[in-house]
Design an enzyme around this catalytic site. Structure first.
Site, PDB file in Angstrom:
ATOM      1  N   ASP A  42       0.751  -1.144  -0.097  1.00  0.00           N
ATOM      2  CA  ASP A  42       0.185   0.074   0.024  1.00  0.00           C
ATOM      3  C   ASP A  42       0.885   1.175  -0.058  1.00  0.00           C
ATOM      4  OD1 ASP A  42      -2.114   1.783   0.201  1.00  0.00           O
ATOM      5  OD2 ASP A  42      -2.947   0.681   1.945  1.00  0.00           O
ATOM      6  N   ASP A  43       0.864   1.978  -1.058  1.00  0.00           N
ATOM      7  CA  ASP A  43       1.492   3.356  -1.127  1.00  0.00           C
ATOM      8  C   ASP A  43       2.985   2.982  -1.473  1.00  0.00           C
ATOM      9  OD1 ASP A  43      -0.784   4.758  -0.919  1.00  0.00           O
ATOM     10  OD2 ASP A  43      -0.394   5.894   1.082  1.00  0.00           O
ATOM     11  N   CYS A  82      -5.667   4.643  -3.712  1.00  0.00           N
ATOM     12  CA  CYS A  82      -5.816   3.293  -3.502  1.00  0.00           C
ATOM     13  C   CYS A  82      -7.242   2.613  -4.014  1.00  0.00           C
ATOM     14  CB  CYS A  82      -6.164   3.189  -1.959  1.00  0.00           C
ATOM     15  SG  CYS A  82      -6.789   1.763  -1.133  1.00  0.00           S
ATOM     16  N   HIS A 150     -11.295  -2.305   1.408  1.00  0.00           N
ATOM     17  CA  HIS A 150     -11.560  -1.011   0.894  1.00  0.00           C
ATOM     18  C   HIS A 150     -12.283  -0.898  -0.371  1.00  0.00           C
ATOM     19  CE1 HIS A 150      -9.461   3.106   1.137  1.00  0.00           C
ATOM     20  NE2 HIS A 150     -10.426   3.135   1.650  1.00  0.00           N
ATOM     21  N   ASP A 282      -0.382  -0.470  -4.770  1.00  0.00           N
ATOM     22  CA  ASP A 282      -1.518  -0.079  -5.380  1.00  0.00           C
ATOM     23  C   ASP A 282      -1.666   1.419  -5.974  1.00  0.00           C
ATOM     24  OD1 ASP A 282      -1.102   1.404  -3.088  1.00  0.00           O
ATOM     25  OD2 ASP A 282      -3.210   1.304  -2.264  1.00  0.00           O
ATOM     26  N   ASN A 283      -0.463   2.032  -5.703  1.00  0.00           N
ATOM     27  CA  ASN A 283      -0.422   3.249  -6.250  1.00  0.00           C
ATOM     28  C   ASN A 283       1.263   3.788  -6.000  1.00  0.00           C
ATOM     29  OD1 ASN A 283      -2.469   4.138  -3.876  1.00  0.00           O
ATOM     30  ND2 ASN A 283      -0.522   4.715  -3.699  1.00  0.00           N
TER      31      ASN A 283
END
Length: 510
Positions: A42-43, A82, A150, A282-283
């Protein structure tokens, strides 16, 4: 003579049976469905992993995954933050089909003085979507998901109702975390370790049947909270290439440890030849905002050589690490430059699983299964597209992005910003840092890509922001206000320079 004939016949039949047995064994081996493990950070930024250039972060297990498999250098997510990426991965569809473009409602950032009203955002994956887990389950897989979902919190949208046989959701905190459903765990356990435990246990219990394991970590997302013994490991390490934060490095190290535990379990069980392991993010990372004219203090990492970071339509917003490891099927040490996108994962995994794609259900991606296993060129036949009809704020009254869209076609990329219609054109093969806007010097190429982008929006019925009437705008919460306070309190409670980290974490709002 009779004895000789019988002996010959017996030998002949024995040979035939042996050949049939070998053939049956070969067919069975060929028909064996591969296990699939998809690990999503994540991130995590493009260059955060050592295998992608970091000289400060330590990711030995992810690096080994890349050395033992293929490292894609043009792996993209479907969104610069996200939720749109997770929706695309699990639905196989671009945002205009799901209605998920960003995180939360449109009033998370104060757009009241901006020229456009954002397109309303869907916050749960619609129930009519056939998920990747649905299709894998139909193909004969047992399915499990542990981590950040999410895509809906209520019972109907929980992953255990969206194709997963087993699912435990947790996000928001790295210590003292809650789970849905409630699950016993030590009070002081770190979330990445808990998720690693669940993943290893799932593999152990389902080792004798094909399984699809989706492991979406919450690390390295804010709040930036890590195990102190790991923070100490990086505390005195010199900064390198824009990477400098020992707490962030410690968080990533914990994610990397979970990767190592999973691969070790596969090897222990003799499953590594039968299992495709994928690692991605995710990004883009929360950083490199100085490259787009914002305060560098908004970030905690650096996405160099890419421009921008999470929340932007530049490469730093959605180009991410993408690693594939499958012993005996994917050539080790391979570097692959073919662009791939979040929506491609769905058809790829279903093909590798020997499953069938859902009928009367549009998928926006293409399968790169044969690119992985046979190194056959990917016949995409269409560009990659992004649609982001909203605002993402930074600190103060500044913006990571205003509403816009993007297209990548071959080596070319075009960004269109909807507020004033201005275009930016880059050759991202020659100019990975997007330093030279060629829209004015190459108007023909800019026009060509712009026409393709507009045609795609029309084909997919992508809604555009509308003119903003300030007299009708609703009051909104300014960017990062609540998240920053919560992050600061969490860090203060854990005894580390809370206020300073809280300021950084406010900028990491989705």
């Amino acid at each position: 003579m009779t004895f000789q004939f019988r002996t010959y016949t017996t030998a002949l039949l024995s040979g035939v049976f042996a050949l049939l047995a070998v053939s049956a064994s070969a067919q069975a081996a060929e028909a064996k469905k591969p296990n699939v493990i998809f690990i999503l950070a994540d991130d995590l930024g493009y260059s955060d992993v050592a295998a992608y250039g970091s000289k400060y972060h330590e990711t030995p297990n992810i690096d080994k995954l890349a050395a033992d498999g293929a490292r894609f250098t043009n792996g993209y997510t479907c969104g610069p933050n996200c939720q749109p990426t997770r929706a695309a991965l699990n639905s196989g569809q671009y945002g205009p089909r799901t209605g998920i473009y960003t995180v939360g409602g449109i009033n998370r950032f104060d757009w009241s003085k901006r020229p456009l009203r954002p397109v309303d955002n869907v916050v749960q994956l619609p129930l009519d979507k056939v998920t990747l887990a649905d299709s894998m389950k139909k193909a004969g897989y047992v399915t499990g998901m542990f981590g950040k979902w999410h895509l809906g919190k209520d019972a109907a949208h929980h992953p255990n109702k969206r194709g997963f046989d087993e699912a435990i959701v947790s996000q928001g905190k790295h210590f003292d975390f809650a789970t849905d459903p409630q699950t016993d765990h030590p009070d002081d356990q770190y979330l990445a370790d808990f998720l690693g435990d669940k993943a290893v246990d799932f593999i152990e219990r389902h080792k004798d049947e094909p399984f699809y394991l989706y492991l979406p970590h919450y690390g390295v997302h804010a709040p930036y909270d890590a195990k102190e013994e790991l923070v100490a490991k990086f505390k005195d390490k010199p900064a390198a290439g824009g990477h400098h934060d020992p707490r962030y490095a410690a968080m990533l190290y914990s994610v990397d440890e979970s990767v190592g535990r999973i691969v070790a379990k596969l090897e222990e069980l003799g499953l590594d030849d039968d299992t495709l392991v994928i690692f991605s993010s995710d990004n883009g990372g929360v950083g490199s905002y100085d490259t787009i004219g914002l305060d560098k203090k908004n970030g905690i990492t650096d996405n160099s050589p890419l421009k921008g970071g999470k929340g932007t339509l530049y490469e730093g917003g959605f180009r991410v690490p993408y690693v594939f490891r499958w012993k005996g099927k994917i050539e080790p040490g391979r570097t692959e430059a073919t662009p791939i996108n979040s929506v491609d994962l769905y058809p790829t995994l279903v093909e590798l699983a020997g499953g069938e794609l859902p009928e009367n259900y549009p998928l926006d991606g293409v399968s790169y299964a044969k690119l992985l296993t046979e190194e056959k060129p990917l016949e995409r036949g269409k560009p990659l597209f992004w649609h982001f009809p909203g605002y993402l704020g930074a600190s103060g009254d500044t913006w990571r992005t205003t509403p816009g869209g993007a297209i990548r076609d071959g080596e070319w990329k075009l960004i269109e910003y909807f507020e004033d219609g201005h275009l930016e054109l880059y050759n991202v093969t020659e100019d990975i840092g997007e330093k030279n806007n060629l829209a004015a010097s190459n108007p023909e190429k800019a026009k060509e890509l712009h026409e393709k982008l507009k045609a795609w929006r029309q084909e997919i019925n992508a809604p555009l922001p509308t003119a903003n009437d300030p007299t009708k705008a609703q009051p909104v919460v300014k960017a990062g206000k609540n998240k920053g306070n919560k992050a600061g309190k969490a860090n203060k409670n854990r005894g580390g320079k809370g206020k300073k980290r809280a300021a950084k974490q406010a900028a990491s709002a989705e």
